[in-house]
Enzyme design. Sequence first.
Site, short mmCIF file in Angstrom:
data_model
loop_
_atom_site.label_atom_id
_atom_site.label_comp_id
_atom_site.label_asym_id
_atom_site.label_seq_id
_atom_site.Cartn_x
_atom_site.Cartn_y
_atom_site.Cartn_z
N TYR A 42 0.84 -1.11 -0.03
CA TYR A 42 -0.09 -0.05 0.03
C TYR A 42 0.84 1.26 0.03
O TYR A 42 0.35 2.20 -0.47
CB TYR A 42 -0.93 0.07 1.29
CG TYR A 42 -2.15 -0.89 1.38
CD1 TYR A 42 -2.35 -1.68 0.38
CD2 TYR A 42 -2.97 -0.69 2.51
CE1 TYR A 42 -3.28 -2.67 0.54
CE2 TYR A 42 -4.03 -1.47 2.51
CZ TYR A 42 -4.41 -2.48 1.73
OH TYR A 42 -5.13 -3.36 1.87
N GLY A 43 2.29 1.22 0.71
CA GLY A 43 2.95 2.28 1.01
C GLY A 43 3.35 3.18 -0.27
O GLY A 43 3.78 4.35 -0.15
N CYS A 73 -0.84 -1.28 10.46
CA CYS A 73 -0.25 -1.04 9.30
C CYS A 73 0.10 0.46 9.28
O CYS A 73 -0.96 1.32 9.43
CB CYS A 73 -1.09 -1.13 8.01
SG CYS A 73 -0.60 -0.50 6.56
N THR A 75 0.99 2.52 7.05
CA THR A 75 0.54 3.43 5.95
C THR A 75 -0.89 3.68 5.99
O THR A 75 -1.24 4.71 5.84
CB THR A 75 0.74 2.32 4.67
OG1 THR A 75 2.26 2.19 4.52
CG2 THR A 75 0.45 3.14 3.52
N GLU A 152 9.85 -9.47 3.17
CA GLU A 152 9.07 -10.58 2.91
C GLU A 152 9.51 -11.74 2.19
O GLU A 152 9.06 -12.72 1.81
CB GLU A 152 7.84 -9.89 1.82
CG GLU A 152 7.06 -8.89 2.51
CD GLU A 152 5.51 -8.95 2.13
OE1 GLU A 152 5.34 -9.64 1.29
OE2 GLU A 152 4.76 -8.69 3.17
N CYS A 186 6.88 0.99 10.07
CA CYS A 186 6.29 0.19 9.27
C CYS A 186 6.05 -1.34 10.12
O CYS A 186 7.30 -1.53 10.63
CB CYS A 186 6.77 0.27 8.06
SG CYS A 186 6.30 -1.32 7.05
N THR A 187 4.85 -1.80 9.96
CA THR A 187 4.79 -3.01 10.84
C THR A 187 5.60 -4.20 10.65
O THR A 187 5.86 -5.22 11.11
CB THR A 187 3.46 -3.23 10.89
OG1 THR A 187 2.67 -3.35 9.71
CG2 THR A 187 2.55 -2.58 12.04
N HIS A 188 6.23 -3.86 9.17
CA HIS A 188 7.35 -5.17 8.84
C HIS A 188 8.55 -4.99 9.49
O HIS A 188 9.13 -6.00 9.56
CB HIS A 188 7.54 -4.90 7.28
CG HIS A 188 6.41 -5.43 6.56
ND1 HIS A 188 5.15 -4.97 6.08
CD2 HIS A 188 6.80 -6.76 5.77
CE1 HIS A 188 4.55 -5.79 5.38
NE2 HIS A 188 5.36 -6.81 4.98
#
Length: 269
Positions: A42-43, A73, A75, A152, A186-188
Amino acid sequence: MDNRPIGVFDSGVGGLTAVKELTALLPHEDIVYFGDTGRVPYGSRSRETIIRYAKQDIDFLLSHDVKLIVAACGTVSSTLPASAGSALPVPYMGVIQAAAQAACALSQGGRIGVIGTKATIRNNAYGKAIRGVRPEVRVFGNACPLFVPLVENGHFSEKDPIARAAAEYYLTTLKRERIDTLILGCTHYPLLHGLISAFFDYQVTLVDPGRETARAVQTYLTVHGLLNGQTQPGSHRYYMTDSAEDFCEVASVFLSCDIHADAQQVAID
Ligand code: DGL
């Protein structure tokens, strides 16, 4: 008591960092997770598209009769106006406020860095939230769009040469500014915790928005008498818009467990 599940969503797997923290703090809560893996990221999208996607994600969770919705999220949290939350039939929380408050409480020198997706940094939502708490703080933002695909694809170890090169590329200016606190916006990014800590050769406090938001959810449910009254461990269901197999593979890294039996691919648009 309210035994309905908590709804959590993200553009993909990043929000699982918040699920992990929620599970540790609130082990009796049922959770419905939605990851829009068919449309991630989405970012790098426009504000209009992010808002349209987020509203569909929220509608999906509402159809599962959740008692509270967490936009796990950065974003979405930095893009969807707060007024959208007040129009919902259940409480809605993003990740910005809790992380900004934690960073303000932790920062000794008043120099806070924020890293996130392009959309998150463009919106300056963290900067505004931080200055709402501590107006004198200096905020240094930097978009790190390559961090999400790196995570990812499993490139998050501090020994990984590609991840190290990306950290050098994105974080050098923040090191030069001598930030003392860094919001992993960012949650990643919490998966990059070790890599990022190692990059700074002096003490920088890292703030995980998923963890801070899980604490805020715990407080909210407790104060409002909405905790789940069951005594057994909560059940978790995971829905995603692309392959469940791929989701489960990455999720096992985020959650350190196998979620195949609880995962299902769905179409929402
Ligand atoms: N997890 C998302 C966030 O916290 C990043 C992924 C994306 O760009 O969709 O911003």
